[in-house]
Every structure is written in structure tokens, then in C-alpha cells.
Design a protein around this motif. Structure first.
Motif, PDB file in Angstrom:
ATOM      1  N   GLN A 285       0.834  -1.202   0.000  1.00  0.00           N
ATOM      2  CA  GLN A 285       0.000   0.000   0.000  1.00  0.00           C
ATOM      3  C   GLN A 285       0.872   1.257   0.000  1.00  0.00           C
ATOM      4  O   GLN A 285       0.560   2.241  -0.676  1.00  0.00           O
ATOM      5  CB  GLN A 285      -0.909   0.008   1.229  1.00  0.00           C
ATOM      6  CG  GLN A 285      -1.914  -1.133   1.270  1.00  0.00           C
ATOM      7  CD  GLN A 285      -2.797  -1.048   2.492  1.00  0.00           C
ATOM      8  OE1 GLN A 285      -3.588  -0.120   2.635  1.00  0.00           O
ATOM      9  NE2 GLN A 285      -2.665  -2.015   3.385  1.00  0.00           N
ATOM     10  N   LEU A 289       0.160   3.634  -2.981  1.00  0.00           N
ATOM     11  CA  LEU A 289      -0.740   4.731  -2.628  1.00  0.00           C
ATOM     12  C   LEU A 289      -0.019   5.946  -2.044  1.00  0.00           C
ATOM     13  O   LEU A 289      -0.574   7.044  -2.046  1.00  0.00           O
ATOM     14  CB  LEU A 289      -1.795   4.236  -1.634  1.00  0.00           C
ATOM     15  CG  LEU A 289      -2.669   3.082  -2.139  1.00  0.00           C
ATOM     16  CD1 LEU A 289      -3.608   2.599  -1.046  1.00  0.00           C
ATOM     17  CD2 LEU A 289      -3.448   3.488  -3.383  1.00  0.00           C
ATOM     18  N   GLY A 292       3.042   6.230  -5.210  1.00  0.00           N
ATOM     19  CA  GLY A 292       2.397   6.329  -6.522  1.00  0.00           C
ATOM     20  C   GLY A 292       2.900   5.357  -7.561  1.00  0.00           C
ATOM     21  O   GLY A 292       2.732   5.593  -8.760  1.00  0.00           O
ATOM     22  N   GLY A 433      -6.610   3.591   0.622  1.00  0.00           N
ATOM     23  CA  GLY A 433      -7.217   3.428  -0.697  1.00  0.00           C
ATOM     24  C   GLY A 433      -8.534   4.176  -0.801  1.00  0.00           C
ATOM     25  O   GLY A 433      -8.844   4.767  -1.841  1.00  0.00           O
ATOM     26  N   VAL A 436      -7.749   7.838  -1.337  1.00  0.00           N
ATOM     27  CA  VAL A 436      -7.351   8.123  -2.717  1.00  0.00           C
ATOM     28  C   VAL A 436      -8.579   8.159  -3.623  1.00  0.00           C
ATOM     29  O   VAL A 436      -8.714   9.037  -4.486  1.00  0.00           O
ATOM     30  CB  VAL A 436      -6.328   7.076  -3.208  1.00  0.00           C
ATOM     31  CG1 VAL A 436      -6.053   7.249  -4.695  1.00  0.00           C
ATOM     32  CG2 VAL A 436      -5.035   7.183  -2.420  1.00  0.00           C
ATOM     33  N   ALA A 439     -10.645  11.313  -3.081  1.00  0.00           N
ATOM     34  CA  ALA A 439     -10.016  12.543  -3.576  1.00  0.00           C
ATOM     35  C   ALA A 439     -10.507  12.920  -4.962  1.00  0.00           C
ATOM     36  O   ALA A 439     -10.496  14.099  -5.331  1.00  0.00           O
ATOM     37  CB  ALA A 439      -8.496  12.375  -3.586  1.00  0.00           C
ATOM     38  N   HIS A 440     -10.957  11.935  -5.735  1.00  0.00           N
ATOM     39  CA  HIS A 440     -11.419  12.218  -7.098  1.00  0.00           C
ATOM     40  C   HIS A 440     -12.692  13.065  -7.103  1.00  0.00           C
ATOM     41  O   HIS A 440     -12.995  13.722  -8.100  1.00  0.00           O
ATOM     42  CB  HIS A 440     -11.665  10.911  -7.855  1.00  0.00           C
ATOM     43  CG  HIS A 440     -10.414  10.123  -8.098  1.00  0.00           C
ATOM     44  ND1 HIS A 440      -9.360  10.586  -8.857  1.00  0.00           N
ATOM     45  CD2 HIS A 440     -10.032   8.887  -7.673  1.00  0.00           C
ATOM     46  CE1 HIS A 440      -8.408   9.688  -8.892  1.00  0.00           C
ATOM     47  NE2 HIS A 440      -8.783   8.646  -8.182  1.00  0.00           N
ATOM     48  N   LEU A 451      -5.276  14.329   0.738  1.00  0.00           N
ATOM     49  CA  LEU A 451      -4.380  13.216   0.428  1.00  0.00           C
ATOM     50  C   LEU A 451      -3.058  13.350   1.183  1.00  0.00           C
ATOM     51  O   LEU A 451      -2.506  12.357   1.666  1.00  0.00           O
ATOM     52  CB  LEU A 451      -4.110  13.157  -1.076  1.00  0.00           C
ATOM     53  CG  LEU A 451      -5.148  12.433  -1.928  1.00  0.00           C
ATOM     54  CD1 LEU A 451      -4.751  12.486  -3.398  1.00  0.00           C
ATOM     55  CD2 LEU A 451      -5.289  10.987  -1.484  1.00  0.00           C
ATOM     56  N   ARG A 455      -1.809  10.486   3.708  1.00  0.00           N
ATOM     57  CA  ARG A 455      -0.540   9.788   3.501  1.00  0.00           C
ATOM     58  C   ARG A 455       0.373   9.931   4.715  1.00  0.00           C
ATOM     59  O   ARG A 455       1.070   8.981   5.099  1.00  0.00           O
ATOM     60  CB  ARG A 455       0.131  10.310   2.233  1.00  0.00           C
ATOM     61  CG  ARG A 455      -0.535   9.775   0.962  1.00  0.00           C
ATOM     62  CD  ARG A 455      -0.084  10.475  -0.280  1.00  0.00           C
ATOM     63  NE  ARG A 455      -0.662   9.850  -1.468  1.00  0.00           N
ATOM     64  CZ  ARG A 455      -0.831  10.474  -2.641  1.00  0.00           C
ATOM     65  NH1 ARG A 455      -0.469  11.750  -2.771  1.00  0.00           N
ATOM     66  NH2 ARG A 455      -1.364   9.827  -3.652  1.00  0.00           N
TER      67      ARG A 455
END
Length: 503
Positions: A285, A289, A292, A433, A436, A439-440, A451, A455
Motif C-alpha cells: 500500500q 498509494l 504512486g 485506498g 485516494v 479525492a477524485h 491526500l 498519507r
């Protein structure tokens, strides 16, 4: 057996080990594809993933003792045939229920393969030096299979449908079924005593609910269901132990655990796997994540660690000729401790080199120690109990993996959630996950801030898990040194010799 025949037999025994380790990593890559085709519910998808390990864990002790009773080669071949047939059923499954059933049957076959291969090594290789080398090759095959699994799975899924990841089992099992009767001698307990079906049921009833409860707690958090499952398994375990003590010919000789070397080796294996699993759960992960990387690139960066595991396994036997085994086992675990400490230095921007170094140290060190402890497990037990001893070792491995996922995974989740920035979307609270994906749906500035905070929280969780893993391995190294250094008292056995057949 002649020396050449021994090594040909080892080549045959490595095949199912390699296959099982490939299978342990390849399903994760196929899951999105089969989910799109079969459309399982969330619960069905969990059962597709987990039912294999539930059945495997529940049957290990029974299958190990069954091999001692009916013949280890016979059980290996029966299990290989079942594994191949179940693989075909899984590959051509047309519904989630059909695939769950196929995965359960794969668990039945898998429960016969691992104890049978290790106990046959114990019987075929009599000398200590040759046996350690054989166990090292066996361990290296397991480590190597875990590495090539993602590569094989990725290639197959690019060129074929998801069922191909199951069909690769079939030709390997065909080779096993042809070569096994020709190259493997048969070994079994000449006086196994009366078979007790209640012991078989109790052994299954002990392991399955415990592993189920621990995995349920790992995936959904601790609940009454998970707690009751664990308590039910422990209660049945007490009944199993009491019954074994009363029987004249118990299914599992509890006298094995009076040998401090045997018990110490099993505990060392379990705790080493416990620490390793937490790393395997979090590092992929992090690579994908946080840094990247794509799944394939992340898998390739993990290959050096697997190479270190293979090398650690193979040099274990050679080093054991010059260094005392307890000291060598502890030294391997100390390498793992250093690897975990390296992991505490990574950040959200530049951590790839530290991850590779950390995983190389942990993978190589733990592989070195566990190769030697696997050898101690099967050598500490009498020859006629080698199947049962191997099964206990594998059951400890399964339990360590389940506990590592549950406890270290839960700890990491708690630290991650506590470190999330205020106002993070609900989806971000479950996993990185989820953050992430969430975030879209946010505006670019808000998505970047969320993000970044997620992280950082994940890296803090990784640091905490690394400190705990280091502490576990420090304790394991110390207890291994003292327990394995004790001169062992061989467990009782009414059958000092076992029946050998080359037919």
C-alpha cells in the motif's frame, strides 16, 4: 535411497510447495477480473479469498497425522489430485458459490501438501547436513514462489481470462502424480493405533473458528461474532487436549511439546510470521498509494526482498556447520529487527530505497531463521510422528499470519484514523485506498490537502507497526536463543521405526 535418488525426490517435493506459494499471491491480482465477471457480493468476495485458509488451517493437524497413518506419499498424491481437480473447478466457475466451493476444496488439497512434503524430507534425508540442505531448498522454493506469483499472475491476466491463474496448477500436479510414485518412497507409522474420529472433528473445530474469528476481527474490527468464534475454538481446543491425554493412541502426541527445542522452534516460527505479515500488509500500500507506483512496478521493487529470502534459506544450512544453530536463528531475527528500524525512517516523499533495504533485511533474516527452525521441528520429533510435527509447524504459521493481520493491521488502522485531518471524507477513514478514491470527488486544492494528510497518517501507522515488529522480533530472538540452546529430551513414541516402502 541412493544420493541421486534423494535429490530427485526433493525436486518432486518442491513442486507443490512452489505452487502453493504462487497461489498465495496470485489471487489478489485476479480478484478484480473475477469480480467483474461473477459479480460477487462483498460477503461472497471475502469468502472467495478466505475460505481456502480457513479450511487449510482447520485440516492441517488431521492431515499431518493421517499421513503418518496411511502413508505420506499416498496422502501427498491424493492431495495433489484433489488440488488439481479443484483448480479446474475454480477456473471454470460460473457463480460465486461455485468458486467458493472450489476454493474450499483447494484448501482440503493444500492441507495435505505442506505437511506431507516436509515430513517426507524428514524421512528421506537421514543425515543432519543433507536434511538441513533439503529444508533450505524447500524454504527457498516457498519464498521464490511468493515472488513470481505476481509476475505470473500479471502476465496471465494480460493474455488470458482470470481462470488461467488457477489452471497453472494442473500441469504441475500432473507431473507430481506421474513422478511421485516413481521417485518418492513411502513412509508411515507401522503401529498407528486406532483412529479416533472425535479427535479429528475436535482438531478441525479448534483451528477453524479461531482463524475465522481472528480474520474477521482484522477485516471488520472486533465484534461479538469474532469474539464468540475465538472462544468457541479455544473451548473445543481444551476438549481436544483432554481427549488426547486420555487416549492410548492419541491423534496428536502432546509429548512433542515437552521438548523445549520443538516448542521453541514452533513459537519462533509463529512470531516471525506474525511480524512479517504486518509488513506484507502495509508495504504494498505504501509503494502504490503513497509513492504512486503501479502494481507491477511495486511488485518488481519487492523482488530483491524475495531474492534475499531465497539466499537466506539456502545459506542457512552452510552457516549452521560453523555457527551454533540457536545463535544463528537469533542472528537472523536481529537482521529483521534492523530492517524494521530502517522502516521507521521513511517519509511520504522519498522512501523507496529504505523500503527495499528494510524488506531485504527482514525477508533474508527471517528466512534464515525459519529455515533452521523448520529443520528443528521435524528433527526434534520421532520419525513416526514427522507428519504430525510438520502439521503443527504449518498450523503455527497459519495462526501467526492470521494474528499478524488482525493485531498489526488493527493497530495500523487505529493510528491511521487518529492521524487523519479534520473534515476528511468518511471513505478516507476506512483505508488509504478509500482516501485516494474519495479525492477524485473533491476540488483539486481540497483533494491535495486531504491526500497529504492521509498519507502522513498512513506513514505514521507504518512507523508504529515497524516499532512493534522490531519489539516482537527482539523478544523472539532472545527466547529462541535460550529455548533452542537447551538440550532436548526426545518425546515419547511407541514406534521408534517407521515402515518404508519403495513401491
Amino acid at each position: 535411497m541412493a544420493r541421486r535418488g534423494q535429490w530427485l525426490a526433493l525436486a518432486v517435493l518442491v513442486l507443490p510447495v512452489l505452487l502453493i506459494s504462487v497461489d498465495s499471491t496470485v489471487l489478489g491480482f485476479a480478484l478484480p477480473y473475477l469480480s467483474a465477471d461473477l459479480a460477487p457480493t462483498g460477503a461472497e468476495q471475502l469468502w472467495i479469498v478466505d475460505v481456502y485458509s480457513f479450511v487449510l488451517a482447520g485440516l492441517l493437524v488431521f492431515m499431518g497425522t493421517l499421513g503418518d497413518r496411511i502413508g505420506r506419499r499416498r496422502l501427498l498424491l491424493w492431495g495433489g489430485a484433489a488440488f488439481g481437480a479443484a483448480s479446474v473447478l475454480a477456473a471454470f466457475s460460473t457463480s460465486p458459490l461455485m468458486l467458493i466451493l472450489a476454493r474450499a476444496l483447494l484448501g482440503v488439497g493444500g492441507a495435505t501438501l505442506m505437511p506431507s512434503t516436509l515430513s517426507l524430507i524428514r524421512s528421506i534425508f537421514i543425515g543432519e547436513r543433507a536434511r538441513r540442505t533439503a529444508v533450505a531448498v524447500w524454504s527457498a522454493a516457498f519464498s521464490g514462489g511468493m515472488a513470481v506469483g505476481p509476475v505470473i499472475g500479471g502476465w496471465l491476466l494480460e493474455h488470458f481470462w482470470w481462470g488461467s491463474v488457477f489452471l497453472i496448477n494442473v500441469p504441475v500436479m500432473v507431473v507430481l502424480l506421474i513422478a511421485g510414485p516413481l521417485l518418492l518412497p513411502e513412509f508411515r507409522d507401522p503401529k498407528p493405533g486406532r483412529f479416533d474420529p472425535w479427535s479429528a472433528l475436535l482438531s478441525f473445530g479448534t483451528m477453524l473458528p479461531v482463524v475465522y474469528g481472528v480474520k474477521l476481527a482484522a477485516t471488520e474490527g472486533f465484534s461479538w461474532t469474532a469474539g464468540l468464534a475465538i472462544l468457541a475454538g479455544l473451548a473445543l481446543g481444551v476438549l481436544f487436549v483432554r481427549r488426547q491425554r486420555r487416549l492410548a493412541a492419541p491423534m496428536l502426541d502432546l509429548g512433542l511439546f515437552t521438548d523445549r527445542m520443538f516448542a521453541g522452534a514452533v513459537i519462533t516460527n509463529m512470531l516471525g510470521v506474525f511480524a512479517m505479515v504486518g509488513l506484507l500488509f502495509l508495504l504494498p500500500q505504501y509503494l502504490q498509494l503513497v509513492l504512486g507506483l503501479s502494481p507491477l512496478v511495486a511488485a518488481l521493487w519487492m523482488l530483491p526482498a524475495t531474492a534475499a529470502g531465497v539466499i537466506g534459506s539456502l545459506i542457512a544450512a552452510r552457516l549452521a556447520r560453523r555457527v551454533r544453530v540457536p545463535a544463528l536463528v537469533s542472528l537472523g531475527l536481529v537482521f529483521g529487527v534492523v530492517g524494521f528500524l530502517v522502516l521507521t525512517a521513511i517519509g511520504t516523499q522519498a522512501g523507496l530505497a529504505a523500503v527495499v533495504v528494510s524488506f531485504v533485511l527482514v525477508g533474508g533474516g527471517v528466512a534464515l531463521s525459519e529455515t533452521l527452525t523448520n529443520d528443528l521441528v521435524i528433527s526434534a520429533a520421532p520419525a513416526d510422528r514427522a507428519g504430525a510435527a510438520s502439521a503443527i509447524s504449518e498450523a503455527g504459521y497459519e495462526l501467526g499470519a492470521a494474528l499478524g493481520t488482525a493485531l498489526l493491521g488493527s493497530l495500523a488502522t487505529a493510528v491511521y484514523q487518529s492521524g487523519l485531518p479534520a473534515g476528511a471524507p468518511a471513505a478516507a477513514h476506512d483505508t488509504l485506498g478509500g482516501a485516494v478514491a474519495a479525492a477524485h470527488s473533491l476540488p483539486p486544492p481540497g483533494a491535495a490537502a486531504m491526500l497529504s494528510g492521509a498519507r502522513e497518517a498512513f506513514v505514521a501507522a507504518l512507523h508504529t507497526s515497524a516499532w512493534v515488529g522490531a519489539a516482537v522480533l527482539i523478544y523472539t530472538a532472545v527466547q529462541a536463543y535460550y529455548l533452542l540452546a537447551r538440550r532436548r529430551n526426545r518425546p515419547r513414541s511407541g514406534n521408534p521405526e517407521e515402515v518404508v516402502s519403495h513401491g
